[in-house]
Design a protein around this motif. Structure first.
Motif, PDB file in Angstrom:
ATOM      1  N   THR A  22       1.435  -5.202  -5.513  1.00  0.00           N
ATOM      2  CA  THR A  22       2.485  -4.186  -5.455  1.00  0.00           C
ATOM      3  C   THR A  22       1.955  -2.840  -5.948  1.00  0.00           C
ATOM      4  O   THR A  22       2.249  -1.799  -5.367  1.00  0.00           O
ATOM      5  N   ILE A  23       1.164  -2.881  -6.996  1.00  0.00           N
ATOM      6  CA  ILE A  23       0.574  -1.647  -7.527  1.00  0.00           C
ATOM      7  C   ILE A  23      -0.406  -1.055  -6.516  1.00  0.00           C
ATOM      8  O   ILE A  23      -0.415   0.156  -6.270  1.00  0.00           O
ATOM      9  N   ILE A  24      -1.218  -1.908  -5.893  1.00  0.00           N
ATOM     10  CA  ILE A  24      -2.152  -1.446  -4.858  1.00  0.00           C
ATOM     11  C   ILE A  24      -1.374  -0.816  -3.705  1.00  0.00           C
ATOM     12  O   ILE A  24      -1.728   0.255  -3.207  1.00  0.00           O
ATOM     13  N   ALA A  25      -0.296  -1.478  -3.276  1.00  0.00           N
ATOM     14  CA  ALA A  25       0.525  -0.962  -2.169  1.00  0.00           C
ATOM     15  C   ALA A  25       1.119   0.395  -2.525  1.00  0.00           C
ATOM     16  O   ALA A  25       1.184   1.299  -1.685  1.00  0.00           O
ATOM     17  N   TYR A  26       1.560   0.545  -3.765  1.00  0.00           N
ATOM     18  CA  TYR A  26       2.130   1.814  -4.203  1.00  0.00           C
ATOM     19  C   TYR A  26       1.102   2.939  -4.051  1.00  0.00           C
ATOM     20  O   TYR A  26       1.414   4.007  -3.528  1.00  0.00           O
ATOM     21  N   PHE A  27      -0.123   2.688  -4.490  1.00  0.00           N
ATOM     22  CA  PHE A  27      -1.151   3.727  -4.392  1.00  0.00           C
ATOM     23  C   PHE A  27      -1.631   3.933  -2.959  1.00  0.00           C
ATOM     24  O   PHE A  27      -1.985   5.047  -2.594  1.00  0.00           O
ATOM     25  N   LEU A  28      -1.628   2.869  -2.154  1.00  0.00           N
ATOM     26  CA  LEU A  28      -1.961   3.035  -0.734  1.00  0.00           C
ATOM     27  C   LEU A  28      -0.946   3.935  -0.032  1.00  0.00           C
ATOM     28  O   LEU A  28      -1.284   4.683   0.880  1.00  0.00           O
ATOM     29  N   ASN A  29       0.293   3.831  -0.465  1.00  0.00           N
ATOM     30  CA  ASN A  29       1.383   4.581   0.172  1.00  0.00           C
ATOM     31  C   ASN A  29       1.640   5.919  -0.501  1.00  0.00           C
ATOM     32  O   ASN A  29       2.469   6.696  -0.046  1.00  0.00           O
ATOM     33  N   ASN A  30       0.926   6.206  -1.555  1.00  0.00           N
ATOM     34  CA  ASN A  30       1.186   7.411  -2.345  1.00  0.00           C
ATOM     35  C   ASN A  30       1.003   8.697  -1.549  1.00  0.00           C
ATOM     36  O   ASN A  30       1.771   9.641  -1.714  1.00  0.00           O
ATOM     37  N   ASP A  31       0.017   8.753  -0.689  1.00  0.00           N
ATOM     38  CA  ASP A  31      -0.242   9.977   0.081  1.00  0.00           C
ATOM     39  C   ASP A  31       0.659  10.086   1.310  1.00  0.00           C
ATOM     40  O   ASP A  31       1.232  11.131   1.575  1.00  0.00           O
ATOM     41  N   SER A  32       0.779   9.007   2.060  1.00  0.00           N
ATOM     42  CA  SER A  32       1.513   9.072   3.333  1.00  0.00           C
ATOM     43  C   SER A  32       3.022   8.977   3.173  1.00  0.00           C
ATOM     44  O   SER A  32       3.761   9.437   4.029  1.00  0.00           O
ATOM     45  N   LYS A  33       3.493   8.358   2.092  1.00  0.00           N
ATOM     46  CA  LYS A  33       4.940   8.182   1.855  1.00  0.00           C
ATOM     47  C   LYS A  33       5.633   7.551   3.067  1.00  0.00           C
ATOM     48  O   LYS A  33       6.692   7.983   3.495  1.00  0.00           O
ATOM     49  N   ASN A  34       5.034   6.497   3.606  1.00  0.00           N
ATOM     50  CA  ASN A  34       5.590   5.795   4.762  1.00  0.00           C
ATOM     51  C   ASN A  34       6.884   5.095   4.346  1.00  0.00           C
ATOM     52  O   ASN A  34       6.886   4.300   3.402  1.00  0.00           O
ATOM     53  N   PRO A  35       8.021   5.368   5.020  1.00  0.00           N
ATOM     54  CA  PRO A  35       9.299   4.765   4.621  1.00  0.00           C
ATOM     55  C   PRO A  35       9.334   3.244   4.765  1.00  0.00           C
ATOM     56  O   PRO A  35       9.991   2.563   3.978  1.00  0.00           O
ATOM     57  N   PHE A  36       8.618   2.710   5.739  1.00  0.00           N
ATOM     58  CA  PHE A  36       8.561   1.252   5.919  1.00  0.00           C
ATOM     59  C   PHE A  36       7.841   0.605   4.733  1.00  0.00           C
ATOM     60  O   PHE A  36       8.324  -0.374   4.152  1.00  0.00           O
TER      61      PHE A  36
END
Length: 108
Positions: A22-36
């Motif tokens: 979950t933490i990895i996913a948060y940082f993966l999504n940090n730049d793109s802010k993908n709503p999905f």
């Protein structure tokens, strides 16, 4: 809409694979802010926090009759969320999904 799901699918799947995922996913999504991805990160975070909080209560009882349903409940929630992420769907997990979306609404 499908392209948004495809772009955020990796982070969405990671969100259900342990609290570290979950933490990895948060940082993966940090730049793109993908709503999905954000939707599934909120769901995954909620499931993991529920696991730890309920796990503390369940651990007070030294009975497999209490532990087994607890683990089955968590596995069902994770499985439901993970299958939804893999299929590109935004299905809230049963019982607590709407609350997770409200409680963790700052994750986007």
């Amino acid at each position: 809409m499908e392209s948004v799901a495809n772009e955020g699918k990796a982070a969405a799947i990671w969100a259900y694979l342990t609290i570290i995922g979950t933490i990895i996913a948060y940082f993966l999504n940090n730049d793109s802010k993908n709503p999905f991805a954000s939707f599934h990160i909120r769901q995954g975070l909620g499931i993991h926090i529920t696991f730890y909080l309920l796990g503390m209560i369940v651990s007070w009882f030294n009975s497999w009759l209490i532990s087994a349903p607890f683990y089955i409940f968590i596995v069902v929630l994770v499985g439901y969320g993970l299958i939804g992420a893999i299929q590109g769907e935004r299905n809230e997990v049963p019982i607590l999904g709407k609350q997770f979306q409200k409680w963790f609404s700052t994750i986007n």
